[in-house]
Motif scaffolding. Structure first.
Motif, PDB file in Angstrom:
ATOM      1  N   HIS A  63       0.948   5.494  -1.938  1.00  0.00           N
ATOM      2  CA  HIS A  63       0.216   6.500  -2.728  1.00  0.00           C
ATOM      3  C   HIS A  63       1.115   6.978  -3.865  1.00  0.00           C
ATOM      4  O   HIS A  63       1.045   8.124  -4.287  1.00  0.00           O
ATOM      5  CB  HIS A  63      -0.231   7.655  -1.830  1.00  0.00           C
TER       6      HIS A  63
ATOM      7  N   MET B 233      -9.261  -0.413   6.028  1.00  0.00           N
ATOM      8  CA  MET B 233      -8.296   0.298   6.866  1.00  0.00           C
ATOM      9  C   MET B 233      -9.143   1.068   7.876  1.00  0.00           C
ATOM     10  O   MET B 233      -9.863   1.998   7.521  1.00  0.00           O
ATOM     11  CB  MET B 233      -7.454   1.229   5.994  1.00  0.00           C
TER      12      MET B 233
ATOM     13  N   ASP C 262       3.087   3.188   2.703  1.00  0.00           N
ATOM     14  CA  ASP C 262       2.190   4.354   2.603  1.00  0.00           C
ATOM     15  C   ASP C 262       2.920   5.567   2.017  1.00  0.00           C
ATOM     16  O   ASP C 262       2.446   6.707   2.158  1.00  0.00           O
ATOM     17  CB  ASP C 262       1.582   4.726   3.955  1.00  0.00           C
TER      18      ASP C 262
ATOM     19  N   TRP D  20       0.361   1.138  10.090  1.00  0.00           N
ATOM     20  CA  TRP D  20      -0.235   2.198   9.275  1.00  0.00           C
ATOM     21  C   TRP D  20      -0.076   3.568   9.930  1.00  0.00           C
ATOM     22  O   TRP D  20      -0.493   3.752  11.068  1.00  0.00           O
ATOM     23  CB  TRP D  20      -1.707   1.845   9.027  1.00  0.00           C
TER      24      TRP D  20
ATOM     25  N   HIS E 249       0.845  -1.216   0.000  1.00  0.00           N
ATOM     26  CA  HIS E 249       0.000   0.000   0.000  1.00  0.00           C
ATOM     27  C   HIS E 249       0.872   1.255   0.000  1.00  0.00           C
ATOM     28  O   HIS E 249       1.621   1.506   0.947  1.00  0.00           O
ATOM     29  CB  HIS E 249      -0.944   0.015   1.202  1.00  0.00           C
TER      30      HIS E 249
END
Ligand code: FIX
Ligand code: ZN
Length: 414
Positions: free
Chosen positions: A34, A264, A361, A331, A32
């Motif tokens: 971005h 999430m 992330d 996270w 995961h």
């Protein structure tokens, strides 16, 4: 080797070195981020000004800045970066994890950080060839592939998908559907505009059209999984549109395409609206909702990560109960050394190796360097303690591969 060590201490030190080496060199599937395929051009952020204006640092800088929020947001990115640099790196020691991350990143790129020379750093980044720099960053971070976060609801991103482009195999797609689940009335209007015959009421034909939309985008982007981030108040089952859309559209879609649904949990959006992206907070979730999903839909696969430290133990217990649940990552606010180490050790003890230990992330390319370097240190410590407890009975290479994406691939069935 230091003298005066007992045979046991020497073996322990040698074990720690082996584990460190394997953990440092095993390639990662970052499940995961971005980050974007380079075809998305400026959506793939990189360079010192993007590193400094990362929303983690914006939030921290505002603890020192007097400027009104709107004045700050009206500034060009370079000026914002300068203010953050002065506040967090010049006028104070950069001790937070996000600040430390910038220093680690620059150091790994071979840059001088002690002199705090922002113009020199900018000159260096300006000289980089974007393609080569991308390959170099992935190589330095030992990241083999990254999952993007792909939202059809993001206009600049949607345009690129609709136009079509040649995929970079290092970038894997994940279909993000927050507006569909959390803002249905407005999303219904957008879907109608794109030719899906939906109404605000969740009739059978509207649900059919939502599924057609999900199928179109799953195929268009070749999604590896679907994903949503949900507030602490998320409940399932529930009498609202979110729960209904999950049950009647998302889960049947995931079953049809054999894709996991990633949840999430625990983000409180816009706790301080004036901070923009930096203004989100955290709250404890009721993991009964996740339990109900896993128990009620055994044919579905769920990926889950939770934001509140207080939820971590319960999440591990759930992962022991449901083989259709795969937990991942430390996270966001949990990705600080104290919490990440505690969580990682607890997961190894309660769940074992059928999980994905971390996801970066990353929002800015070079962040891969620090996020993975810092986490690899944590994992190496946790694992070498475990192997020492096991009297060295572990298979280090195989285990680290599992924790860095192998277990995820198996869970996805790929
Ligand atoms: O919802 C998410 O995917 C979050 O990770 C982000 O939206 C958040 O802003 C972030 O960057 C956390 O690291
Ligand atoms: Zn994210």
């Amino acid at each position: 080797m230091a003298t005066g060590l007992s045979a046991w201490e020497r073996k322990r030190a040698e074990l720690a070195r082996r584990v460190e080496k394997v953990v440092a060199t095993t390639p990662v599937l970052d499940i995961h981020t971005h980050l974007y395929d380079p075809a998305f051009k400026e959506l793939l952020r990189w360079g010192i000004d993007d590193l400094l204006t990362y929303h983690y640092l914006v939030a921290e800088a505002f603890c020192h800045l007097d400027a009104p929020y709107d004045k700050f947001w009206a500034l060009p990115k370079t000026r914002q970066a300068q203010l953050i640099w002065d506040a967090l790196f010049v006028r104070h020691s950069p001790v937070s994890e996000a600040c430390r991350g910038v220093l680690t990143t620059l150091k790994l790129l071979g840059l001088e950080v002690k002199r705090r020379d922002l113009p020199a750093l900018r000159r260096w980044f300006a000289q980089q060839n974007p393609e080569k720099h991308l390959t170099r960053c992935l190589g330095l971070a030992r990241v083999e592939k990254v999952c993007m976060t792909n939202s059809p609801f993001d206009d600049p991103e949607r345009t690129v998908w609709e136009r079509g482009f040649r995929r970079d195999e290092r970038f894997v797609a994940a279909l993000r559907i927050d507006p569909l689940l959390l803002d249905w009335p407005n999303t219904a209007t957008r879907l109608s505009g794109w030719g899906y015959r939906v109404g605000v009421r969740l009739s059978a034909s509207t649900i059919g059209e939502v599924r057609r939309f999900l199928a179109d985008w799953t195929k268009r982007i070749r999604a590896k999984y679907l994903m949503v981030s949900l507030p602490p108040a998320f409940a399932f089952p529930d009498g609202n549109g979110c729960a209904e859309l999950i049950e009647r559209a998302v889960l049947p879609h995931c079953r049809e395409f054999d894709l996991p649904f990633a949840v999430m949990l625990g983000v409180k959006r816009a706790v301080n609206r004036q901070l923009g992206l930096a203004g989100d907070g955290v709250g404890r979730s009721d993991l009964g909702a996740l339990q109900n999903l896993c128990a009620g839909f055994p044919e579905n696969k769920f990926l889950a990560t939770v934001l509140a430290r207080e939820n971590q133990h319960e999440l591990c217990v759930l992962a022991r109960k449901f083989r259709n649940l795969h937990i991942f990552g430390c996270w966001w606010f949990t990705n600080v050394p104290t919490v990440a180490e505690e969580m990682t050790r607890m997961r190894l003890e309660l769940v074992g190796l059928s999980l994905t230990a971390q996801q970066s992330d990353a929002r800015v390319l070079e962040q891969l360097l620090y996020k993975w370097t810092h986490f690899r240190e944590i994992l190496a410590r946790a694992l070498s303690d475990k192997y020492a407890d096991l009297l060295r009975a572990g298979e280090i290479e195989r285990d680290v591969k599992d924790l860095f994406g192998g277990a995820f691939e198996r869970f996805c069935g790929t």
